[in-house]
Scaffold this active site. Structure first.
Site, short mmCIF file in Angstrom:
data_model
loop_
_atom_site.label_atom_id
_atom_site.label_comp_id
_atom_site.label_asym_id
_atom_site.label_seq_id
_atom_site.Cartn_x
_atom_site.Cartn_y
_atom_site.Cartn_z
N SER A 1 6.15 -25.37 18.93
CA SER A 1 6.39 -23.82 18.92
C SER A 1 5.50 -23.11 19.77
CB SER A 1 6.26 -23.31 17.28
OG SER A 1 5.01 -23.22 16.93
N ASN A 2 4.26 -23.59 19.84
CA ASN A 2 3.15 -22.95 20.97
C ASN A 2 3.85 -23.15 22.58
OD1 ASN A 2 0.78 -21.55 19.71
ND2 ASN A 2 1.10 -23.20 18.65
N MET B 1 -2.36 -33.82 19.29
CA MET B 1 -3.02 -34.69 18.23
C MET B 1 -4.03 -35.67 18.69
SD MET B 1 -2.65 -31.88 16.54
CE MET B 1 -2.97 -32.19 14.77
N HIS C 1 -6.49 -23.95 18.51
CA HIS C 1 -6.67 -24.79 16.99
C HIS C 1 -6.63 -23.68 15.85
CE1 HIS C 1 -8.26 -27.82 14.29
NE2 HIS C 1 -8.71 -26.84 13.48
C1 GAR Z 1 -0.75 -25.34 16.02
O1 GAR Z 1 -0.92 -24.75 14.79
C2 GAR Z 1 -1.97 -25.90 16.84
O2 GAR Z 1 -3.00 -24.88 16.73
C3 GAR Z 1 -2.41 -27.18 16.19
O3 GAR Z 1 -1.32 -27.77 15.79
C4 GAR Z 1 0.06 -26.80 15.65
C5 GAR Z 1 1.19 -27.18 16.49
O4 GAR Z 1 2.14 -26.50 16.52
N1 GAR Z 1 -3.33 -27.89 16.82
C6 GAR Z 1 -4.29 -28.81 16.07
O5 GAR Z 1 -4.62 -28.65 15.01
C7 GAR Z 1 -5.41 -29.24 17.18
N2 GAR Z 1 -6.47 -29.80 16.52
P1 GAR Z 1 3.24 -26.49 17.44
O6 GAR Z 1 3.80 -27.97 17.68
O7 GAR Z 1 4.59 -25.69 16.73
O8 GAR Z 1 2.94 -25.56 18.52
#
Ligand code: GAR
Length: 191
Positions: free
Chosen positions: A13-14, A90, A109
């Site tokens: 989503s990011n 990750m 994060h």
């Molecule tokens: C996000 O909330 C990001 O901040 C987190 O993973 C999620 C990914 O969401 N990142 C971490 O925890 C890094 N240690 P997304 O795949 O929907 O963007």
């Protein structure tokens, strides 16, 4: 116009927020590659739908981190990538990429670092019973969610906060903050 690669492991989503911001002209950048360590992750579908080339790999298919990062590095260099943008990637970044892109690797994060690093920053905050958490954007070093902090935004927890309500709040902040902070970094470098 900065050439960036987005690294993601999951939903993406990011990544989508960055794609949308670029399309709207709110972020002057071109995503030239999406890298994922999970070949079935939805972030890769998002990339393909946006016409962005992808590189997917399984760590276990390589001898070690140096090996797969060298392959990634070759891809990045061939495309002229200037910044590595981690968006839910990750895995720890290793020396091959850190040495090739000093101060050019940025992570988001879902907590107020240094609190709740690693996996499930949202769950860790709920478990700890804190009244506020937030989002951190930082430069990546060899540690787990360490490295110089660029921006943070605080999110207050409601008394009856649930995992899904907090996830929604965190994602809303992330999707707004990441494009904005990257725009700021890229613009200040142009000057
Ligand atoms: C996000 O909330 C990001 O901040 C987190 O993973 C999620 C990914 O969401 N990142 C971490 O925890 C890094 N240690 P997304 O795949 O929907 O963007």
């Amino acid at each position: 116009m900065k050439k960036i690669a987005v690294f993601a492991s999951g939903n993406g989503s990011n990544l989508q927020a960055l794609i949308d911001a670029i399309k709207l002209g709110a972020l002057q950048a071109e995503i030239v590659l999406v890298v994922s360590d999970r070949p079935n992750a939805y972030c890769l579908t998002r990339a393909s739908e946006a016409g962005i080339p992808t590189f997917a790999f399984r760590a276990k298919d390589y001898e070690n981190k140096e090996h797969y990062e060298s392959v990634i590095k070759n891809n990045l260099e061939a495309l002229g990538v200037q910044y590595l943008i981690l968006a839910g990637y990750m895995r720890l970044i290793g020396t091959v990429l850190l040495e090739s892109y000093p101060e050019k690797i940025i992570n988001i994060h879902p907590s107020l670092l240094p609190l709740f690093p690693g996996k499930d920053g949202i769950g860790q905050a709920l478990e700890a019973g804190v009244t506020e958490t937030g989002v951190t954007i930082h430069y990546v070093d060899e540690g787990m969610d360490t490295g110089p902090i660029i921006a943070q935004e605080i999110i207050a927890l409601d008394e009856n906060e649930t995992r899904s309500s907090l996830e929604e709040k965190v994602h809303a902040v992330e999707h707004r903050l990441y494009p904005k902070v990257l725009r700021h970094i890229f613009e200040s470098e142009e000057k």
